[in-house]
Design a protein around this motif. Structure first.
Motif, PDB file in Angstrom:
ATOM      1  N   PRO A 210       0.734  -1.522   0.000  1.00  0.00           N
ATOM      2  CA  PRO A 210       0.338   0.152  -0.250  1.00  0.00           C
ATOM      3  C   PRO A 210       0.960   1.145   0.537  1.00  0.00           C
ATOM      4  O   PRO A 210       2.147   1.349   0.534  1.00  0.00           O
ATOM      5  N   ALA A 211       0.295   2.354  -0.687  1.00  0.00           N
ATOM      6  CA  ALA A 211       1.392   3.342  -0.592  1.00  0.00           C
ATOM      7  C   ALA A 211       1.605   4.162   0.825  1.00  0.00           C
ATOM      8  O   ALA A 211       2.989   5.057   0.918  1.00  0.00           O
ATOM      9  N   SER A 212       0.417   4.016   1.845  1.00  0.00           N
ATOM     10  CA  SER A 212       1.006   4.306   2.844  1.00  0.00           C
ATOM     11  C   SER A 212       2.111   4.040   3.688  1.00  0.00           C
ATOM     12  O   SER A 212       3.251   4.265   4.515  1.00  0.00           O
ATOM     13  N   GLU A 213       2.657   2.110   3.263  1.00  0.00           N
ATOM     14  CA  GLU A 213       3.569   1.968   3.771  1.00  0.00           C
ATOM     15  C   GLU A 213       4.980   2.206   2.666  1.00  0.00           C
ATOM     16  O   GLU A 213       5.555   2.275   3.817  1.00  0.00           O
ATOM     17  N   ARG A 214       4.833   2.186   1.499  1.00  0.00           N
ATOM     18  CA  ARG A 214       5.851   2.900   0.434  1.00  0.00           C
ATOM     19  C   ARG A 214       6.184   4.112   1.229  1.00  0.00           C
ATOM     20  O   ARG A 214       7.249   4.686   1.728  1.00  0.00           O
ATOM     21  N   ALA A 215       5.219   5.064   2.068  1.00  0.00           N
ATOM     22  CA  ALA A 215       5.484   6.649   2.418  1.00  0.00           C
ATOM     23  C   ALA A 215       6.210   6.346   3.863  1.00  0.00           C
ATOM     24  O   ALA A 215       7.559   6.983   3.929  1.00  0.00           O
ATOM     25  N   ALA A 216       5.605   5.250   4.896  1.00  0.00           N
ATOM     26  CA  ALA A 216       6.337   5.357   6.158  1.00  0.00           C
ATOM     27  C   ALA A 216       7.703   5.139   5.818  1.00  0.00           C
ATOM     28  O   ALA A 216       9.161   5.238   6.909  1.00  0.00           O
ATOM     29  N   ARG A 217       8.015   4.123   5.176  1.00  0.00           N
ATOM     30  CA  ARG A 217       9.400   3.018   4.115  1.00  0.00           C
ATOM     31  C   ARG A 217      10.573   4.482   4.065  1.00  0.00           C
ATOM     32  O   ARG A 217      11.640   4.666   4.529  1.00  0.00           O
ATOM     33  N   ARG A 218       9.811   5.397   3.219  1.00  0.00           N
ATOM     34  CA  ARG A 218      10.893   6.610   2.701  1.00  0.00           C
ATOM     35  C   ARG A 218      10.813   7.336   3.637  1.00  0.00           C
ATOM     36  O   ARG A 218      12.132   7.704   4.057  1.00  0.00           O
ATOM     37  N   TRP A 219       9.724   7.681   4.667  1.00  0.00           N
ATOM     38  CA  TRP A 219      10.537   8.380   6.257  1.00  0.00           C
ATOM     39  C   TRP A 219      10.438   8.050   7.201  1.00  0.00           C
ATOM     40  O   TRP A 219      11.124   8.569   8.480  1.00  0.00           O
ATOM     41  N   GLN A 220      11.740   6.954   7.591  1.00  0.00           N
ATOM     42  CA  GLN A 220      12.309   6.174   8.214  1.00  0.00           C
ATOM     43  C   GLN A 220      13.191   7.367   8.622  1.00  0.00           C
ATOM     44  O   GLN A 220      14.284   7.991   8.193  1.00  0.00           O
ATOM     45  N   PRO A 221      13.361   7.138  10.198  1.00  0.00           N
ATOM     46  CA  PRO A 221      13.889   7.789  10.335  1.00  0.00           C
ATOM     47  C   PRO A 221      15.727   7.726  10.151  1.00  0.00           C
ATOM     48  O   PRO A 221      16.081   6.529  10.625  1.00  0.00           O
ATOM     49  N   THR A 222      16.846   8.483  10.126  1.00  0.00           N
ATOM     50  CA  THR A 222      18.289   8.424   9.881  1.00  0.00           C
ATOM     51  C   THR A 222      18.801   8.539  11.127  1.00  0.00           C
ATOM     52  O   THR A 222      18.245   9.351  11.810  1.00  0.00           O
ATOM     53  N   GLU A 223      20.324   8.463  10.920  1.00  0.00           N
ATOM     54  CA  GLU A 223      20.942   9.068  12.028  1.00  0.00           C
ATOM     55  C   GLU A 223      21.854  10.261  11.693  1.00  0.00           C
ATOM     56  O   GLU A 223      22.230  10.132  12.870  1.00  0.00           O
ATOM     57  N   GLN A 224      21.751  10.902  10.586  1.00  0.00           N
ATOM     58  CA  GLN A 224      22.125  11.927  10.401  1.00  0.00           C
ATOM     59  C   GLN A 224      21.273  13.013  10.843  1.00  0.00           C
ATOM     60  O   GLN A 224      20.549  12.410  10.749  1.00  0.00           O
ATOM     61  N   PRO A 225      21.900  13.750  11.128  1.00  0.00           N
ATOM     62  CA  PRO A 225      21.115  15.326  11.801  1.00  0.00           C
ATOM     63  C   PRO A 225      20.831  15.864  11.317  1.00  0.00           C
ATOM     64  O   PRO A 225      20.698  15.502   9.471  1.00  0.00           O
ATOM     65  N   ALA A 226      18.754  17.012  11.153  1.00  0.00           N
ATOM     66  CA  ALA A 226      17.756  17.209  10.870  1.00  0.00           C
ATOM     67  C   ALA A 226      18.679  18.161   9.302  1.00  0.00           C
ATOM     68  O   ALA A 226      19.626  18.819   9.947  1.00  0.00           O
ATOM     69  N   ARG A 227      18.465  18.480   8.255  1.00  0.00           N
ATOM     70  CA  ARG A 227      19.017  19.590   7.871  1.00  0.00           C
ATOM     71  C   ARG A 227      18.168  20.471   7.388  1.00  0.00           C
ATOM     72  O   ARG A 227      16.527  19.744   6.980  1.00  0.00           O
ATOM     73  N   ILE A 228      18.027  21.737   7.255  1.00  0.00           N
ATOM     74  CA  ILE A 228      17.477  22.609   6.431  1.00  0.00           C
ATOM     75  C   ILE A 228      17.428  23.216   5.420  1.00  0.00           C
ATOM     76  O   ILE A 228      18.825  23.624   5.721  1.00  0.00           O
ATOM     77  N   VAL A 229      17.388  23.574   4.414  1.00  0.00           N
ATOM     78  CA  VAL A 229      17.991  24.112   3.354  1.00  0.00           C
ATOM     79  C   VAL A 229      16.824  24.894   2.734  1.00  0.00           C
ATOM     80  O   VAL A 229      16.158  25.148   2.159  1.00  0.00           O
ATOM     81  N   MET A 230      18.375  25.968   2.602  1.00  0.00           N
ATOM     82  CA  MET A 230      17.099  27.335   1.867  1.00  0.00           C
ATOM     83  C   MET A 230      17.672  27.899   0.962  1.00  0.00           C
ATOM     84  O   MET A 230      18.939  27.770   0.367  1.00  0.00           O
ATOM     85  N   VAL A 231      16.372  27.913   0.154  1.00  0.00           N
ATOM     86  CA  VAL A 231      16.082  27.820  -1.736  1.00  0.00           C
ATOM     87  C   VAL A 231      15.647  29.322  -2.154  1.00  0.00           C
ATOM     88  O   VAL A 231      14.323  29.735  -2.076  1.00  0.00           O
TER      89      VAL A 231
END
Length: 126
Positions: A34-55
């Protein structure tokens, strides 16, 4: 269960006619989810710090940069002050569709400045 029957079952259509499948069930068995499961896998937390990008896009062609950073899971601050009103509108429409499609959010934080956040980021206004 064949791929067509799985999709019909998922959509609640049921009662799909039985027919012979020339390709067999095995090749689709592990690929479908299901799409909800694919989205959950895509947004799994990583060990890298959060990144904010200014464009600060100057033309609509810079939408690729916004999309690339957002799909990588980064929070994007998009400042469209340097764009014409027509192109800025197109860019905001693109960003809103991108956020919706990736289950994120878009918020206006100042005049012509927008915040795109992935699904796993919570924004608090104080």
């Amino acid at each position: 269960m064949g791929a067509v029957r799985k999709v019909a079952s998922y959509l609640g259509l049921g009662g799909v006619e039985q027919y012979d499948e020339p390709y067999g069930d095995e090749e689709y068995e592990d690929d479908w989810m299901p799409a909800s499961e694919r989205a959950a896998r895509r947004w799994q937390p990583t060990e890298q710090p959060a990144r904010i990008v200014m464009v600060r896009p100057q033309k609509y062609d810079d939408a690729l940069t916004v999309g690339r950073h957002f799909r990588e899971g980064h929070t994007v601050v998009m400042d469209v002050v340097g764009m014409s009103t027509a192109e800025a509108t197109r860019m905001v429409d693109f960003a809103a569709g991108l956020a919706y499609g990736c289950e994120g959010r878009i918020e206006r934080i100042a005049e012509k400045v927008f915040l795109l956040t992935p699904a796993n980021v919570e924004v608090s206004m104080i």
